[in-house]
Motif scaffolding. Structure first.
Motif, PDB file in Angstrom:
ATOM      1  N   ALA B 214       0.861  -1.206   0.241  1.00 32.53           N
ATOM      2  CA  ALA B 214      -0.001   0.060   0.219  1.00 32.53           C
ATOM      3  C   ALA B 214       0.878   1.316   0.008  1.00 32.53           C
ATOM      4  O   ALA B 214       0.271   2.556  -0.288  1.00 32.53           O
ATOM      5  N   CYS B 215       2.112   1.086   0.492  1.00 34.29           N
ATOM      6  CA  CYS B 215       3.062   2.204   0.436  1.00 34.29           C
ATOM      7  C   CYS B 215       3.366   2.916  -0.845  1.00 34.29           C
ATOM      8  O   CYS B 215       3.918   2.175  -1.656  1.00 34.29           O
ATOM      9  N   PRO B 216       3.388   4.039  -0.946  1.00 32.05           N
ATOM     10  CA  PRO B 216       3.883   4.675  -2.545  1.00 32.05           C
ATOM     11  C   PRO B 216       5.516   4.438  -2.486  1.00 32.05           C
ATOM     12  O   PRO B 216       5.728   4.606  -3.764  1.00 32.05           O
ATOM     13  N   LEU B 217       5.915   4.343  -1.501  1.00 31.88           N
ATOM     14  CA  LEU B 217       7.401   4.305  -1.416  1.00 31.88           C
ATOM     15  C   LEU B 217       8.029   2.983  -1.805  1.00 31.88           C
ATOM     16  O   LEU B 217       9.401   2.903  -2.333  1.00 31.88           O
ATOM     17  N   CYS B 257       9.138   9.059   4.138  1.00 31.96           N
ATOM     18  CA  CYS B 257       7.823   8.487   4.384  1.00 31.96           C
ATOM     19  C   CYS B 257       6.927   9.778   4.934  1.00 31.96           C
ATOM     20  O   CYS B 257       7.718  10.892   5.531  1.00 31.96           O
ATOM     21  N   THR B 258       5.934  10.059   4.518  1.00 34.32           N
ATOM     22  CA  THR B 258       5.129  11.318   4.987  1.00 34.32           C
ATOM     23  C   THR B 258       4.190  10.998   5.976  1.00 34.32           C
ATOM     24  O   THR B 258       3.250  11.800   6.399  1.00 34.32           O
ATOM     25  N   ASP B 259       4.148   9.544   6.675  1.00 37.01           N
ATOM     26  CA  ASP B 259       3.108   9.406   7.631  1.00 37.01           C
ATOM     27  C   ASP B 259       1.656   9.576   7.062  1.00 37.01           C
ATOM     28  O   ASP B 259       0.691  10.017   7.735  1.00 37.01           O
ATOM     29  N   CYS B 260       1.439   8.887   6.040  1.00 39.41           N
ATOM     30  CA  CYS B 260       0.266   8.889   5.371  1.00 39.41           C
ATOM     31  C   CYS B 260      -0.598   7.970   5.932  1.00 39.41           C
ATOM     32  O   CYS B 260      -1.849   7.985   6.146  1.00 39.41           O
ATOM     33  N   GLY B 261       0.041   6.955   6.687  1.00 39.31           N
ATOM     34  CA  GLY B 261      -0.925   5.862   7.316  1.00 39.31           C
ATOM     35  C   GLY B 261      -1.274   4.732   6.474  1.00 39.31           C
ATOM     36  O   GLY B 261      -2.125   4.048   6.690  1.00 39.31           O
ATOM     37  N   ALA B 262      -1.372   4.823   5.243  1.00 38.82           N
ATOM     38  CA  ALA B 262      -1.793   3.943   3.969  1.00 38.82           C
ATOM     39  C   ALA B 262      -0.900   2.362   4.614  1.00 38.82           C
ATOM     40  O   ALA B 262      -1.939   1.416   4.694  1.00 38.82           O
ATOM     41  N   CYS B 263      -0.094   2.187   5.159  1.00 39.99           N
ATOM     42  CA  CYS B 263       0.445   1.048   5.689  1.00 39.99           C
ATOM     43  C   CYS B 263      -0.226   0.501   6.872  1.00 39.99           C
ATOM     44  O   CYS B 263      -0.783  -0.733   6.867  1.00 39.99           O
ATOM     45  N   GLU B 264      -0.462   1.183   7.664  1.00 37.49           N
ATOM     46  CA  GLU B 264      -1.338   0.759   8.830  1.00 37.49           C
ATOM     47  C   GLU B 264      -2.924   0.504   8.423  1.00 37.49           C
ATOM     48  O   GLU B 264      -3.249  -0.600   8.883  1.00 37.49           O
ATOM     49  N   PHE B 276       7.393   2.016  13.483  1.00 36.94           N
ATOM     50  CA  PHE B 276       8.881   1.934  12.958  1.00 36.94           C
ATOM     51  C   PHE B 276       9.207   3.071  12.212  1.00 36.94           C
ATOM     52  O   PHE B 276       9.976   3.823  12.366  1.00 36.94           O
ATOM     53  N   THR B 277       8.398   3.366  11.287  1.00 35.78           N
ATOM     54  CA  THR B 277       8.661   4.599  10.415  1.00 35.78           C
ATOM     55  C   THR B 277       8.560   6.092  11.106  1.00 35.78           C
ATOM     56  O   THR B 277       9.019   6.877  10.692  1.00 35.78           O
ATOM     57  N   MET B 278       7.660   6.004  12.343  1.00 39.14           N
ATOM     58  CA  MET B 278       7.546   7.304  12.833  1.00 39.14           C
ATOM     59  C   MET B 278       8.969   7.653  13.545  1.00 39.14           C
ATOM     60  O   MET B 278       9.424   8.772  13.939  1.00 39.14           O
TER      61      MET B 278
HETATM   62  S1  SF4 Z   1       2.961   6.017   6.471  1.00 41.20           S
HETATM   63 FE1  SF4 Z   1       3.427   3.984   5.477  1.00 41.20          FE
HETATM   64  S2  SF4 Z   1       2.319   3.778   3.529  1.00 41.20           S
HETATM   65 FE2  SF4 Z   1       2.610   6.121   4.133  1.00 41.20          FE
HETATM   66  S3  SF4 Z   1       4.555   6.794   3.111  1.00 41.20           S
HETATM   67 FE3  SF4 Z   1       5.070   6.130   5.583  1.00 41.20          FE
HETATM   68  S4  SF4 Z   1       5.631   3.941   5.323  1.00 41.20           S
HETATM   69 FE4  SF4 Z   1       4.839   4.605   3.346  1.00 41.20          FE
END
Ligand code: SF4
Ligand code: SF4
Ligand code: SF4
Lengths: 353, 315
Positions: B214-217, B257-264, B276-278
């Motif tokens: 789901a992550c754009p990265l 990571c932009t913390d879009c939350g799509a992963c979660e 982790f990403t935070m």
């Molecule tokens: S919040 Fe998750 S889905 Fe969004 S950019 Fe960061 S790692 Fe990717």
């Protein structure tokens, strides 16, 4: 067929008693989610549940299963020889499995047990397990089991069906395995079979009437495979799919696996892991060629397998019991009911030239 | 019908009719409550399917990767920052895009809402700042601010940072947000406790890779977990392998990571993978004053060298 009554005050005691002869598995709530796990001593299944997040297929067919072990230590005589591992196939019983999930094992069995090939891992686990079903009184909006040849009180695939009647369970024996389990649990309170059967029948009709979601599969059989394969709706259907494995891993009827060797030091194991047709790696050839290299091809494969290839091959309906898990767990809302309707109602546009 | 939705449809229809774009990537209404489906609209007649509400949490930047067409893309604050990241990383060209920016008021947390009710939710509607939840025999009105997705509750860039046209007026950004409270809590744990925390967090993981996908990265042609020569990670459900996957994936997202939350949002087990990403977002911010995807003219911290780098080993 026999029907008995289990007073709920005898429920815990009977289950505990049966643990003398069976390893019990049942639904347990863990972090907001229900999952099937082996019940410890004194531990009870939580039968007040809708259904588990993931299907109970892992009890028979674990996500990661060791098949062989080997040693790479050349000082050992048996180095590089695959050896079967000891697996505990002592009797087990799954308590409170939903009828859809039990029926799913029958669909999967056609793959793991054919006249030519028998998958001993799957079959040993399946045959030593007793399936104690729990009829579904409150189906959800995503349940469409009545149109997949199953249903909330469906008995196929079960050894015993429990029906929750408030202060007691009615237990309907379906096979001798089910009868053996009753004996092991010491439940034998007879009841007026005729009245109870009537009562079960009414409850069954009520439960079926609560199902509001349906799929039409009647025309799939007559569609040409190539027409469906080349249908124009796949691009739009597959667009949102991120090709994760959530649907296939959650599905009780998805059976694909991959075999891997893992080595630590000199000792190694050969394991088989669930695999998913959603992953690009699934069909990647050694040459580097991938016959299903695009997202669309993989999505099409999942639905064509469930709704066209499987029913054509076995003539016994679709490879889906309508549990609705893939619908609930898909993060981008790909809905098998929608796809099934697209396929079932598809007519080739004849172009006049 | 939401005002933002109407505006998105109006812009999309105009662009398609004028032939300025080949397609629009947006959302259509889902088949379940609190779900929308990313969709592709190619003709002006289909523009009517496009919607906007608080269930558009999937990041549409994911769907732009490697596309060759001219695309109208609907982008909330975080999506727009991932589009900037794509531009920096050459995943798409600016002149291929017409960005329909959506000043965002946050997405709702469907799992949190579902867990608040014993019974099945049949319908969820919204009105201004209220979320109305209905099921058989019940109706409850919730404050939207109390049921936001966790990342949205601490978001400080709700307005798109890059766009060609907006679908609504700019919204007020949230001020005085403590973005790193959860990270600090984990940081303060002694090593054993930290280990146990991560083990518990990841023990339900089934390695379905919905978070990654789901992550754009995460657009590598072959992800390191899928490599077989060499095979970096085991493929089973051994917790060490699962942790290796999550830690390494997070590192690959550092400074991006932009913390879009799509992963979660995508995780079928509801695992808090943003833990982790935070941490990496916090490090990038505290060490380099960096926030991902704010400007396409600045190189991200992990691919630049600065003489004043705070780490000693660089000097
Ligand atoms: S919040 Fe998750 S889905 Fe969004 S950019 Fe960061 S790692 Fe990717
Ligand atoms: S395809 Fe979906 S609805 Fe059908 S059995 Fe599998 S998970 Fe359930
Ligand atoms: S989406 Fe969830 S279950 Fe799937 S791999 Fe990611 S963390 Fe694990």
């Amino acid at each position: 067929m026999k029907v008995i009554k289990i007073n709920k005050e005898n429920w815990a005691g009977g289950l505990e008693k049966s643990k003398g002869s069976y390893r019990l598995f049942g639904p347990v709530k863990n972090n907001e989610l229900h999952e099937f796990k082996q019940l410890d001593k004194e531990e009870l299944p939580d039968c007040d549940y809708f259904n588990t997040r993931l299907s109970p297929k892992s009890i028979i067919y674990p996500q990661s299963e060791t098949m062989f072990e080997f040693s790479l230590d050349e000082n050992r005589e048996d180095h590089h020889i695959l050896k079967e591992i000891d697996t505990d196939y002592s009797p087990r019983a799954i308590i409170g499995i939903r009828p859809c999930d039990a029926a799913a094992f029958l669909l999967v069995k056609r793959n793991f047990s054919t006249p030519e090939y028998k998958d001993s891992y799957w079959l040993n686990a399946y045959e030593t397990t007793t399936f104690i079903g729990l009829a579904c009184g409150n189906p959800h909006d995503t349940c469409f089991c009545t149109t997949t040849g199953c249903g909330p009180f469906n008995e196929e695939g079960l050894d015993l069906l429990l029906v929750d009647a408030g202060d007691c369970y009615f237990a309907k024996t379906i096979t001798s395995k089910g009868e053996n389990f009753l004996r092991a649990a010491g439940w034998d309170a007879g009841t007026d079979v005729e009245t109870v059967c009537e009562q079960i029948k009414t409850m069954k009709q009520e439960a079926e009437a609560k199902i509001t979601s349906f799929v039409a599969t009647d025309k799939l059989k007559d569609k040409k495979t190539t027409d469906l394969f080349d249908a124009p709706f796949w691009e739009e259907t597959a667009f949102a799919c991120i090709n994760c494995g959530a649907c296939t891993y959650a599905c009780p009827t998805c059976w694909c696996f991959d075999i891997q060797d893992e080595v630590s030091g000199y000792s190694g194991i050969r394991i088989r892991n669930w695999d998913s047709c959603m992953y690009p790696l699934f069909t990647l050839h050694g040459s580097g060629h991938n016959p299903r290299s695009t997202n669309m091809q993989r999505v099409r494969q999942r639905f064509m397998h469930k709704l066209k290839y499987y029913p054509d091959r076995y003539g016994e309906g679709i490879l889906c019991v309508g549990c609705g898990r893939c619908i609930r767990l898909c993060s981008v809302n790909i809905d098998i009911r929608r796809v099934c309707d697209l396929m079932n109602s598809y007519e080739v546009q004849v172009t006049s030239d | 019908m939401s005002e933002r939705g109407a505006k998105i449809r109006e812009i999309s229809e105009r662009l398609l009719k004028e032939g300025k774009i080949d397609m629009v990537i947006g959302f259509r209404k889902g088949t379940l409550p609190m779900m929308n489906e990313p969709c592709l609209v190619k003709s002006p007649e289909d523009v009517k399917n496009l919607v906007w509400d608080s269930n558009c949490g999937i990041n549409l930047a994911k769907y732009l990767i490697g596309r060759k067409e001219k695309i109208g893309v609907v982008a909330k604050g975080c999506d727009s920052r991932n589009i900037v990241t794509h531009l920096i990383e050459n995943k798409i060209k600016r002149d291929q895009l017409f960005i329909i920016g959506v000043p965002c008021e946050g997405m709702i947390d469907r799992r949190k809402i579902a867990s608040m009710f014993e019974k099945e939710i049949k319908e969820v509607a919204e009105e201004k700042n209220k979320i109305i939840v209905r099921g058989s025999g019940f109706e409850k009105i919730l404050e939207k601010s109390e049921v936001l997705q966790k990342n949205c509750a601490i978001c400080i860039h709700r307005n798109p940072v890059i766009y060609d046209e907006l679908a609504a007026d700019i919204v007020k950004e949230q001020k005085n947000v403590d973005r790193y409270k959860d990270v600090r809590q984990i940081e303060s744990m002694p090593p054993e406790e930290k280990r146990d925390y991560f083990n518990d967090l990841l023990s339900p993981c089934i390695r379905c890779y919905a978070c990654r996908n789901a992550c754009p990265l995460c657009y590598c042609p072959t992800c390191f977990v899928d490599e077989s020569r060499p095979q970096w990670v085991g493929k089973g459900i051994d917790l060490t392998d699962i942790k290796t996957f999550h830690f390494l994936r997070a590192y690959h997202c550092a400074g991006r990571c932009t913390d879009c939350g799509a992963c979660e949002r995508a995780c079928p087990l509801g695992i808090d993978v943003r833990a982790f990403t935070m941490k990496l977002e916090k490090d990038c911010f505290e060490l380099y004053g960096w926030e991902a995807g704010m400007s396409k003219d600045e190189r991200p911290p992990l691919d630049t060298y600065r003489p004043d780098d705070p780490n000693d080993f660089f000097k």
